[in-house]
Design a protein around this motif. Structure first.
Motif, PDB file in Angstrom:
ATOM      1  N   LEU A 145     -13.728  43.704  32.541  1.00 31.46           N
ATOM      2  CA  LEU A 145     -13.256  42.478  33.172  1.00 31.46           C
ATOM      3  C   LEU A 145     -12.094  41.986  32.323  1.00 31.46           C
ATOM      4  N   PHE A 146     -10.901  42.021  32.894  1.00 33.03           N
ATOM      5  CA  PHE A 146      -9.706  41.593  32.184  1.00 33.03           C
ATOM      6  C   PHE A 146      -9.433  40.116  32.458  1.00 33.03           C
ATOM      7  N   ASN A 147      -9.183  39.373  31.412  1.00 33.48           N
ATOM      8  CA  ASN A 147      -8.602  38.043  31.530  1.00 33.48           C
ATOM      9  C   ASN A 147      -7.098  38.312  31.521  1.00 33.48           C
ATOM     10  N   CYS A 148      -6.542  38.531  32.683  1.00 33.06           N
ATOM     11  CA  CYS A 148      -5.175  39.030  32.799  1.00 33.06           C
ATOM     12  C   CYS A 148      -4.142  38.078  32.201  1.00 33.06           C
ATOM     13  N   ALA A 149      -4.448  36.793  32.158  1.00 27.45           N
ATOM     14  CA  ALA A 149      -3.514  35.802  31.632  1.00 27.45           C
ATOM     15  C   ALA A 149      -3.531  35.705  30.113  1.00 27.45           C
ATOM     16  N   HIS A 150      -4.491  36.329  29.463  1.00 26.88           N
ATOM     17  CA  HIS A 150      -4.578  36.254  28.002  1.00 26.88           C
ATOM     18  C   HIS A 150      -3.338  36.923  27.391  1.00 26.88           C
ATOM     19  N   PRO A 151      -2.682  36.261  26.455  1.00 21.05           N
ATOM     20  CA  PRO A 151      -1.450  36.803  25.869  1.00 21.05           C
ATOM     21  C   PRO A 151      -1.597  38.210  25.272  1.00 21.05           C
ATOM     22  N   SER A 152      -2.745  38.542  24.750  1.00 20.17           N
ATOM     23  CA  SER A 152      -2.927  39.860  24.136  1.00 20.17           C
ATOM     24  C   SER A 152      -2.889  40.996  25.149  1.00 20.17           C
ATOM     25  N   ASN A 153      -3.088  40.687  26.425  1.00 20.96           N
ATOM     26  CA  ASN A 153      -3.042  41.732  27.451  1.00 20.96           C
ATOM     27  C   ASN A 153      -1.626  42.012  27.945  1.00 20.96           C
ATOM     28  N   ARG A 154      -0.654  41.246  27.482  1.00 17.79           N
ATOM     29  CA  ARG A 154       0.746  41.460  27.881  1.00 17.79           C
ATOM     30  C   ARG A 154       1.281  42.799  27.391  1.00 17.79           C
ATOM     31  N   ILE A 155       0.640  43.387  26.401  1.00 19.75           N
ATOM     32  CA  ILE A 155       1.061  44.698  25.901  1.00 19.75           C
ATOM     33  C   ILE A 155       0.771  45.807  26.913  1.00 19.75           C
ATOM     34  N   LEU A 156      -0.123  45.541  27.850  1.00 21.57           N
ATOM     35  CA  LEU A 156      -0.536  46.562  28.821  1.00 21.57           C
ATOM     36  C   LEU A 156       0.492  46.668  29.952  1.00 21.57           C
ATOM     37  N   THR A 157       1.623  47.245  29.601  1.00 24.15           N
ATOM     38  CA  THR A 157       2.704  47.490  30.553  1.00 24.15           C
ATOM     39  C   THR A 157       2.669  48.960  30.957  1.00 24.15           C
ATOM     40  N   PRO A 158       3.298  49.312  32.067  1.00 21.01           N
ATOM     41  CA  PRO A 158       3.355  50.738  32.416  1.00 21.01           C
ATOM     42  C   PRO A 158       3.942  51.594  31.293  1.00 21.01           C
ATOM     43  N   GLY A 159       4.982  51.114  30.616  1.00 22.69           N
ATOM     44  CA  GLY A 159       5.588  51.881  29.533  1.00 22.69           C
ATOM     45  C   GLY A 159       4.645  52.123  28.375  1.00 22.69           C
ATOM     46  N   HIS A 160       3.875  51.109  28.010  1.00 22.95           N
ATOM     47  CA  HIS A 160       2.915  51.246  26.911  1.00 22.95           C
ATOM     48  C   HIS A 160       1.788  52.209  27.281  1.00 22.95           C
ATOM     49  N   ILE A 161       1.299  52.092  28.493  1.00 22.62           N
ATOM     50  CA  ILE A 161       0.195  52.945  28.938  1.00 22.62           C
ATOM     51  C   ILE A 161       0.656  54.392  29.112  1.00 22.62           C
ATOM     52  N   GLU A 162       1.864  54.575  29.586  1.00 25.75           N
ATOM     53  CA  GLU A 162       2.412  55.914  29.820  1.00 25.75           C
ATOM     54  C   GLU A 162       2.726  56.655  28.512  1.00 25.75           C
ATOM     55  N   ASN A 163       2.973  55.914  27.446  1.00 33.18           N
ATOM     56  CA  ASN A 163       3.370  56.483  26.163  1.00 33.18           C
ATOM     57  C   ASN A 163       2.237  57.337  25.580  1.00 33.18           C
ATOM     58  N   PRO A 164       2.465  58.626  25.352  1.00 35.60           N
ATOM     59  CA  PRO A 164       1.408  59.487  24.799  1.00 35.60           C
ATOM     60  C   PRO A 164       0.982  59.102  23.386  1.00 35.60           C
ATOM     61  N   GLN A 165       1.772  58.292  22.695  1.00 35.89           N
ATOM     62  CA  GLN A 165       1.391  57.833  21.359  1.00 35.89           C
ATOM     63  C   GLN A 165       0.410  56.660  21.417  1.00 35.89           C
ATOM     64  N   THR A 166       0.200  56.098  22.595  1.00 33.45           N
ATOM     65  CA  THR A 166      -0.778  55.032  22.765  1.00 33.45           C
ATOM     66  C   THR A 166      -2.148  55.692  22.914  1.00 33.45           C
ATOM     67  N   THR A 167      -2.965  55.569  21.887  1.00 32.21           N
ATOM     68  CA  THR A 167      -4.241  56.296  21.872  1.00 32.21           C
ATOM     69  C   THR A 167      -5.463  55.396  21.734  1.00 32.21           C
ATOM     70  N   ASN A 168      -5.273  54.098  21.673  1.00 35.10           N
ATOM     71  CA  ASN A 168      -6.395  53.203  21.378  1.00 35.10           C
ATOM     72  C   ASN A 168      -6.962  52.496  22.598  1.00 35.10           C
ATOM     73  N   LEU A 169      -6.594  52.896  23.771  1.00 38.46           N
ATOM     74  CA  LEU A 169      -6.942  52.131  24.964  1.00 38.46           C
ATOM     75  C   LEU A 169      -8.436  52.133  25.285  1.00 38.46           C
ATOM     76  N   HIS A 170      -9.081  53.275  25.296  1.00 34.27           N
ATOM     77  CA  HIS A 170     -10.472  53.354  25.763  1.00 34.27           C
ATOM     78  C   HIS A 170     -11.472  52.607  24.890  1.00 34.27           C
ATOM     79  N   LYS A 171     -11.112  52.374  23.653  1.00 32.63           N
ATOM     80  CA  LYS A 171     -11.982  51.578  22.781  1.00 32.63           C
ATOM     81  C   LYS A 171     -11.479  50.139  22.699  1.00 32.63           C
ATOM     82  N   ILE A 172     -10.662  49.765  23.695  1.00 37.31           N
ATOM     83  CA  ILE A 172     -10.099  48.408  23.810  1.00 37.31           C
ATOM     84  C   ILE A 172      -9.373  48.052  22.500  1.00 37.31           C
ATOM     85  N   GLY A 173      -8.688  49.029  21.957  1.00 33.55           N
ATOM     86  CA  GLY A 173      -8.064  48.914  20.649  1.00 33.55           C
ATOM     87  C   GLY A 173      -6.832  48.041  20.565  1.00 33.55           C
ATOM     88  N   TRP A 174      -6.290  47.590  21.660  1.00 32.20           N
ATOM     89  CA  TRP A 174      -5.138  46.687  21.609  1.00 32.20           C
ATOM     90  C   TRP A 174      -5.569  45.255  21.291  1.00 32.20           C
TER      91      TRP A 174
END
Length: 155
Positions: free
Chosen positions: A113-142
């Motif tokens: 459940l995303f609080n989409c308005a929370h400032p910390s979720n602003r990093i979740l852009t298509p460019g960030h998600i598409e980047n193969p160096q972004t490896t911390n997503l599944h453990k909610i590492g951002w």
């Protein structure tokens, strides 16, 4: 309106259809259900499933407003999904995402459940998600640990 995004995998059409039906059958209010079809999204990155990474687009797809729920397609809902959104709204000033923390961290991304308005979720852009160096997503590492809320294990 509760916005619900479901991982779409052409190999799991029966699961997806069953989940959508179970959500609608128990919902007492309006729900908007969006299958995350990779071909319709602004990323191409895949993992074991086509939606491995697209799940993290939910805040972006919600224009960083309100709440959005991601569910893996192989789930079944047996109660009103509004209950999940109520949990999020109760802690909306401090939590950026809610997961089931009573399971291993690598499984947290099955239901978010995303609080989409929370400032910390602003990093979740298509460019960030598409980047193969972004490896911390599944453990909610951002997010910082105190920004992650817990959903009840019943869900």
């Amino acid at each position: 309106m509760h916005r619900i995004f479901i991982g779409h995998d052409p190999r799991q059409i029966v699961s997806l259809t069953t989940l959508v039906h179970s959500i609608k059958a128990h919902a007492k209010g309006d729900v908007q259900i969006v299958p995350l079809v990779l071909e319709d999204l602004p990323i191409t990155r895949q993992g074991l499933t086509p939606f491995t990474y697209s799940r993290f687009l939910v805040p972006y797809l919600c224009e960083y407003q309100g709440f959005g729920l991601f569910l893996d397609a192989d789930m079944l809902v047996t109660a009103d999904i509004a209950e999940v959104f109520e949990i999020g709204r109760a802690f909306s000033s401090t939590k950026a995402a809610f997961v089931m923390q009573d399971q291993p961290a690598f499984e947290w991304a099955s239901m978010i459940l995303f609080n989409c308005a929370h400032p910390s979720n602003r990093i979740l852009t298509p460019g960030h998600i598409e980047n193969p160096q972004t490896t911390n997503l599944h453990k909610i590492g951002w997010l910082e640990r105190n920004e992650i809320g817990s959903l009840p294990k019943e869900w």
